[in-house]
Design a protein around this motif. Structure first.
Motif, mmCIF file in Angstrom:
data_model
loop_
_atom_site.group_PDB
_atom_site.id
_atom_site.type_symbol
_atom_site.label_atom_id
_atom_site.label_comp_id
_atom_site.label_asym_id
_atom_site.label_seq_id
_atom_site.Cartn_x
_atom_site.Cartn_y
_atom_site.Cartn_z
ATOM 1 N N SER A 1 20.892 0.534 -6.322
ATOM 2 C CA SER A 1 20.394 -0.830 -6.458
ATOM 3 C C SER A 1 19.956 -1.456 -5.139
ATOM 4 C CB SER A 1 21.469 -1.712 -7.100
ATOM 5 O OG SER A 1 21.816 -1.236 -8.376
ATOM 6 N N GLY A 2 20.229 -0.805 -4.026
ATOM 7 C CA GLY A 2 19.858 -1.359 -2.731
ATOM 8 C C GLY A 2 18.409 -1.127 -2.336
ATOM 9 N N TYR A 3 17.648 -0.428 -3.170
ATOM 10 C CA TYR A 3 16.271 -0.059 -2.825
ATOM 11 C C TYR A 3 15.378 -1.256 -2.499
ATOM 12 C CZ TYR A 3 11.853 2.564 -3.164
ATOM 13 O OH TYR A 3 10.616 3.140 -2.914
ATOM 14 N N PRO A 4 15.353 -2.325 -3.319
ATOM 15 C CA PRO A 4 14.484 -3.462 -2.978
ATOM 16 C C PRO A 4 14.861 -4.109 -1.650
ATOM 17 C CG PRO A 4 15.197 -3.598 -5.258
ATOM 18 C CD PRO A 4 16.032 -2.541 -4.607
ATOM 19 N N ALA B 1 5.752 5.858 4.246
ATOM 20 C CA ALA B 1 6.103 6.072 5.651
ATOM 21 C C ALA B 1 7.369 5.327 6.062
ATOM 22 C CB ALA B 1 4.939 5.663 6.550
ATOM 23 N N LEU B 2 7.790 4.322 5.284
ATOM 24 C CA LEU B 2 9.046 3.637 5.588
ATOM 25 C C LEU B 2 10.249 4.554 5.379
ATOM 26 C CD1 LEU B 2 8.586 0.072 4.020
ATOM 27 C CD2 LEU B 2 8.302 0.763 6.404
ATOM 28 N N ASP B 3 10.051 5.620 4.614
ATOM 29 C CA ASP B 3 11.093 6.639 4.405
ATOM 30 C C ASP B 3 12.395 6.011 3.876
ATOM 31 O OD1 ASP B 3 12.110 9.224 4.376
ATOM 32 O OD2 ASP B 3 12.860 9.096 6.429
ATOM 33 N N LEU B 4 12.267 5.271 2.793
ATOM 34 C CA LEU B 4 13.432 4.615 2.198
ATOM 35 C C LEU B 4 14.387 5.656 1.628
ATOM 36 C CD1 LEU B 4 11.549 1.715 0.364
ATOM 37 C CD2 LEU B 4 12.568 1.706 2.656
ATOM 38 N N VAL C 1 14.221 -4.762 4.620
ATOM 39 C CA VAL C 1 14.744 -4.484 5.955
ATOM 40 C C VAL C 1 13.810 -3.543 6.713
ATOM 41 C CG1 VAL C 1 16.645 -3.432 7.237
ATOM 42 C CG2 VAL C 1 17.139 -4.937 5.282
ATOM 43 N N ALA C 2 13.365 -2.488 6.047
ATOM 44 C CA ALA C 2 12.470 -1.523 6.697
ATOM 45 C C ALA C 2 11.119 -2.150 7.024
ATOM 46 C CB ALA C 2 12.285 -0.302 5.798
ATOM 47 N N ALA C 3 10.627 -3.010 6.129
ATOM 48 C CA ALA C 3 9.353 -3.680 6.380
ATOM 49 C C ALA C 3 9.453 -4.575 7.616
ATOM 50 C CB ALA C 3 8.946 -4.501 5.165
ATOM 51 N N ALA C 4 10.571 -5.275 7.751
ATOM 52 C CA ALA C 4 10.776 -6.134 8.923
ATOM 53 C C ALA C 4 10.813 -5.310 10.199
ATOM 54 C CB ALA C 4 12.065 -6.935 8.766
ATOM 55 N N GLU C 5 11.509 -4.184 10.153
ATOM 56 C CA GLU C 5 11.603 -3.324 11.334
ATOM 57 C C GLU C 5 10.254 -2.721 11.712
ATOM 58 O OE1 GLU C 5 14.670 -0.580 10.233
ATOM 59 O OE2 GLU C 5 16.296 -1.989 10.714
ATOM 60 N N ALA C 6 9.377 -2.572 10.694
ATOM 61 C CA ALA C 6 8.030 -2.048 10.953
ATOM 62 C C ALA C 6 7.039 -3.158 11.279
ATOM 63 C CB ALA C 6 7.545 -1.257 9.735
ATOM 64 N N ARG D 1 0.852 -1.195 0.000
ATOM 65 C CA ARG D 1 0.000 0.000 0.000
ATOM 66 C C ARG D 1 0.888 1.246 0.000
ATOM 67 N NH1 ARG D 1 -5.165 -1.330 0.135
ATOM 68 N NH2 ARG D 1 -5.654 -3.437 0.865
ATOM 69 N N ARG D 2 0.472 2.226 -0.757
ATOM 70 C CA ARG D 2 1.332 3.393 -1.027
ATOM 71 C C ARG D 2 1.683 4.175 0.231
ATOM 72 N NH1 ARG D 2 0.513 8.878 -2.065
ATOM 73 N NH2 ARG D 2 2.168 9.807 -3.366
ATOM 74 N N GLU D 3 0.704 4.535 1.040
ATOM 75 C CA GLU D 3 0.984 5.395 2.186
ATOM 76 C C GLU D 3 1.908 4.726 3.204
ATOM 77 O OE1 GLU D 3 0.432 8.534 2.542
ATOM 78 O OE2 GLU D 3 -0.616 8.689 0.618
#
Length: 217
Positions: free
Chosen positions: A164-167, A156-159, A172-177, A150-152
């Motif tokens: 190339s490290g974006y995916p 909010a993960l503020d990547l 990592v950010a999803a796990a932390e959230a 979901r976009r919002e």
């Protein structure tokens, strides 16, 4: 009727791939093509097929993904390569768990056809996936380009990675959230045109370096 999904397609000289891919988008999906400096008419082809075209002056895969995410307007956003290695007809497999509320982030695990994915890149990807599992606890087997969320919440993960490290940073950010992450199989085909990143030894090395920096942070 399914809700509209915006599909972000980072693009650098992918005219051939876009011409094949865009007509194959499912009816409820809208393409957001992010032109990262193409000189082969990619943007014109995208517009001719009804896509929204975003110009990203800063070079880099992550920069293009971030620009596409900002430009998207749908509640659910998917990401896909523009080189025709992934079929947009398979996108509903990835967006389905998010639309149904069963996952916060869904990933497409690439299942390559013969000759589509060089062995050394498969090994590098497997090692990165192993390191992601060890770092995050997420049972992921591929750090691939097809994914949906979901976009919002994704904004909010503020990547911050713009290369190339974006995916990988997304994982990592999803796990932390404490996101629920799922993985589904998708076919992986020979790309159309020559890769500007992992198709060259220098590009492959740089991609691994970018991802390693994310894991080390």
């Amino acid at each position: 009727m399914l809700p509209t999904v915006d599909v972000v397609l980072p693009c650098l000289d992918e005219a051939e791939g876009l011409a094949w891919l865009l007509p194959r988008l499912p009816d409820h999906m809208h393409a957001v093509v992010v032109d990262n400096g193409s000189r082969d008419g990619s943007a014109e082809i995208a517009r001719a097929h009804g896509a929204t075209v975003v110009l990203a002056e800063r070079r880099g895969y992550g920069a293009a993904c971030a620009a596409g995410l900002e430009a998207a307007t749908a509640d659910v956003v998917a990401f896909c390569d523009a080189d025709a290695s992934l079929d947009p007809q398979d996108l509903p497999r990835v967006t389905g768990p998010v639309l149904a509320g069963r996952a916060d982030l869904a990933l497409g695990r690439r299942r390559p056809e013969r000759g589509a994915w060089p062995w050394h890149l498969q090994l590098a990807n497997a090692e990165l996936a192993r390191r992601v599992r060890r770092r995050t606890g997420i049972r992921v087997r591929d750090v691939g380009p097809m994914r949906a969320a979901r976009r919002e919440p994704l904004l909010a993960l503020d990547l911050r990675d713009r290369r190339s490290g974006y995916p990988l940073e997304t994982l990592v950010a999803a796990a932390e959230a404490h996101w629920v992450v799922t993985e589904v199989d998708v076919p992986y085909r020979r790309r159309r045109g020559r890769s500007k990143v992992t198709g060259t030894p220098r590009g492959a090395w740089q991609a691994v370096q970018d991802m390693s920096k994310v894991l080390a942070s």
